[in-house]
Design a protein around this motif. Structure first.
Motif, short mmCIF file in Angstrom:
data_model
loop_
_atom_site.label_atom_id
_atom_site.label_comp_id
_atom_site.label_asym_id
_atom_site.label_seq_id
_atom_site.Cartn_x
_atom_site.Cartn_y
_atom_site.Cartn_z
N ALA A 84 0.82 -1.20 0.00
CA ALA A 84 0.00 0.00 0.00
C ALA A 84 0.85 1.25 0.00
O ALA A 84 0.58 2.21 -0.71
CB ALA A 84 -0.92 0.00 1.22
N ALA B 139 1.25 4.20 -2.83
CA ALA B 139 1.01 5.61 -2.49
C ALA B 139 2.13 6.49 -2.98
O ALA B 139 1.91 7.62 -3.41
CB ALA B 139 0.85 5.75 -0.97
N ILE C 273 0.53 9.73 3.61
CA ILE C 273 -0.83 9.21 3.72
C ILE C 273 -1.33 9.58 5.12
O ILE C 273 -0.72 9.20 6.11
CB ILE C 273 -0.87 7.69 3.52
CG1 ILE C 273 -0.27 7.31 2.17
CG2 ILE C 273 -2.30 7.17 3.63
CD1 ILE C 273 -0.06 5.82 2.00
N ARG D 14 -5.36 5.16 0.14
CA ARG D 14 -3.90 5.22 0.01
C ARG D 14 -3.47 6.30 -0.97
O ARG D 14 -2.28 6.50 -1.17
CB ARG D 14 -3.37 3.86 -0.47
CG ARG D 14 -3.73 2.70 0.43
CD ARG D 14 -2.92 2.67 1.68
NE ARG D 14 -3.34 1.61 2.59
CZ ARG D 14 -2.84 1.39 3.78
NH1 ARG D 14 -1.87 2.17 4.23
NH2 ARG D 14 -3.29 0.40 4.54
#
Length: 547
Positions: A71, A75, A146, A445
């Motif tokens: 993830a 991102a 994030i 994300r």
């Protein structure tokens, strides 16, 4: 009968808010994040956090893997608008001046980082005074990261600023003809405007108002008008596999009761079972009478009961309920949009003595129509309170869409909302590089937010006419909301928290022991985030004690 039913329904209001609250913060990673390298010399390794088993979900569904590592890698590759790169960093134009900027990490914070194995490169901090004097702590402050649920402080700030604290949303019931002799001949239109929090008791009152018009028989279909929103299809399982939990639902212009049902678990140790009760008690819903008790520790009890929601009308529990949990409420969502409305409407209308044999389908209400009943939401100030105190993702998604600048008859959409947020951030002298919201909730994300940008938003709202409502919407440390069990600077800090796999964050206000007010924001992106609550608390405590 009506008064008893109202009393019964009102009991669900608080349960609904608390059940939805903190779901984003509670979502666990599908796998334990891998350890990062330590910043300094090795100390005793912290205990490994227990990792829940794979999320239960309906059959024939494929859970998408979403580890912290993959993830975070995605991102970093996410496209973030850079058209305003010439705008100075968020704090470069901050109105508050500081008597001194702390050049090194305070020892209290660095020691907490060492114990939690948090690398300095994974951490961003922005601490700024909200008066003319005070310390300023900036660590990787302009690095976009994030944000998780801390994104909600930006959504609520923009909503209060652009929509106003008294903004409300309406839901109407209409028809093309007036009822005659207790019968409505033709279709009934249920028209939504994106109400962020249309609870089950408010929907019951809406139908009660319709019944009060003398209507008993509806000779037609129920047409659901969701034309206020234009959103892509949403897969509730895509983010973390927990698609049966309401916090993963997407926005809906006609979202009723978070499309959810509550199951109350009431253990009876003498009989060795926990009894199950549905809320609301809808026609066709059939629960097991009871579930066996276990002597296990009350931990991830939602997984311990091993639910199967493949048939939403007849959920099955293949595990056992820990007796040590006491009484608990389980909120779940498994119905399709129209299926849920059909179940709720038909059950309530029948209980009110009404008759209806039609179907529920999507459509658009005609321009020429007669409004038969209406319901209005709580004002935005209360919605922001529920959203921030309990980290309600659904309210955040609905508010985010409401921010989009569209023509009068044009539906709200994500693109217009993102553009509105970009323009609003620029008025605060924040670069799009440091503030990009994907859906307003933090359950993404793709969102990007720097600690400096978060602090700048907090500073802006401190001088805003809705400052009191804004700050009051945030959890109070050691007192309520998602900070209830974190007594750091107890009662002196209003802090919004955030957590998803690989991300830990805080943002809010701290009143120091010396009586000064500070804006505080911190974000960790890295595998150590899962164990980083002590780091965040150390930052809050340092501001409270040393600033």
């Amino acid at each position: 009968m009506k008064s008893k039913f109202i009393q019964y329904l009102c009991l669900s209001a608080f349960a609904l808010t608390c059940s939805l609250g903190g779901f984003a913060n509670a979502s666990a990673p599908s796998k334990e994040p891998q350890k990062t390298k330590t910043v300094a010399k090795k100390t005793a390794a912290p205990k490994k956090a227990s990792v829940p088993k794979k999320a239960v979900r309906p059959v024939k569904k494929t859970v998408k893997k979403n580890t912290a590592r993959t993830a975070l890698t995605k991102a970093k590759k996410a496209v973030v608008p850079l058209s305003a790169a010439a705008i100075p960093s968020a704090l470069a134009l901050s109105s508050g001046s500081a008597s001194g900027t702390v050049s090194e990490l305070p020892s209290e914070i660095s020691h907490a980082m060492l114990r939690a194995r948090v690398d300095k490169n994974d951490l961003s901090i922005a601490v700024i005074p909200l008066g003319s004097e005070g310390k300023k702590l900036l660590v990787n402050a302009n690095q976009p990261r994030i944000p998780a649920s801390v994104e909600k402080i930006v959504t609520s700030a923009a909503a209060l600023d652009l929509l106003g604290p008294s903004k409300v949303w309406s839901t109407f019931i209409a028809s093309e003809a007036e009822p005659e002799n207790g019968t409505l001949k033709g279709d009934l239109y249920l028209i939504g405007s994106g109400d962020p929090y249309l609870t089950i008791e408010r929907f019951w009152l809406l139908l009660d108002n319709l019944r009060a018009r003398g209507i008993k028989t509806i000779d037609g279909d129920i047409i659901l008008d969701r034309s206020s929103f234009q959103v892509p299809a949403h897969d509730p399982f895509a983010f973390d596999g927990e698609g049966n939990r309401p916090y993963n639902l997407g926005p809906d212009a006609l979202l009723i009761n978070s499309r959810s049902l509550i199951i109350r678990f009431r253990p009876d140790p003498k009989k060795g079972v926990a009894y199950l009760y549905p809320e609301p008690n809808l026609e066709g819903i059939k629960l097991p009478e009871s579930i066996p008790l276990s002597k296990e520790v009350c931990g991830a009890w939602r997984k311990q009961i091993n639910p199967d929601y493949s048939n939403p009308y007849h959920p099955v529990f293949k595990g056992k309920y820990p007796s040590s949990c006491g009484a608990k409420n389980l909120m779940y969502t498994a119905f399709a949009q129209n299926e849920y409305v059909n179940a709720v409407f038909s059950s309530m209308w029948k209980q009110m003595g009404g008759e209806w044999k039609g179907t529920v389908k999507n459509g658009k209400a005609p321009e020429e129509r007669t409004v038969l009943a209406s319901s209005y939401s709580d004002p935005l100030t209360k919605l922001a309170y529920n959203m921030n105190k309990y980290s309600n993702n659904l309210i955040a998604r609905q508010l985010f869409l409401a921010l989009g600048k569209t023509a009068k008859d044009e539906p709200k959409n994500l693109a217009s909302s993102r553009e509105t947020m970009k323009e609003w951030a620029q008025t605060l002298k924040i670069s799009p590089r440091e503030l990009y919201l994907d859906n307003g909730s933090g359950l993404s994300r793709n969102s990007q937010l720097s600690a400096a940008a978060a602090a700048r938003v907090l500073e802006y709202m401190w001088n805003h006419k809705a400052m009191a409502e804004y700050m009051a919407s945030m959890p109070i440390s050691g007192i309520d909301g998602t900070m209830k069990k974190r007594p750091v600077a107890k009662g002196q800090a209003h802090i919004k928290t955030g957590y998803i796999a690989g991300v830990r964050s805080i943002a809010g206000y701290v009143l120091t022991a010396s009586g000064k007010r500070y804006a505080v924001a911190a974000i960790i992106n890295g595998n150590a985030a899962i164990n980083a609550i002590p780091v965040m608390d150390a930052i809050i405590d340092w501001v409270y004690s040393e600033c």
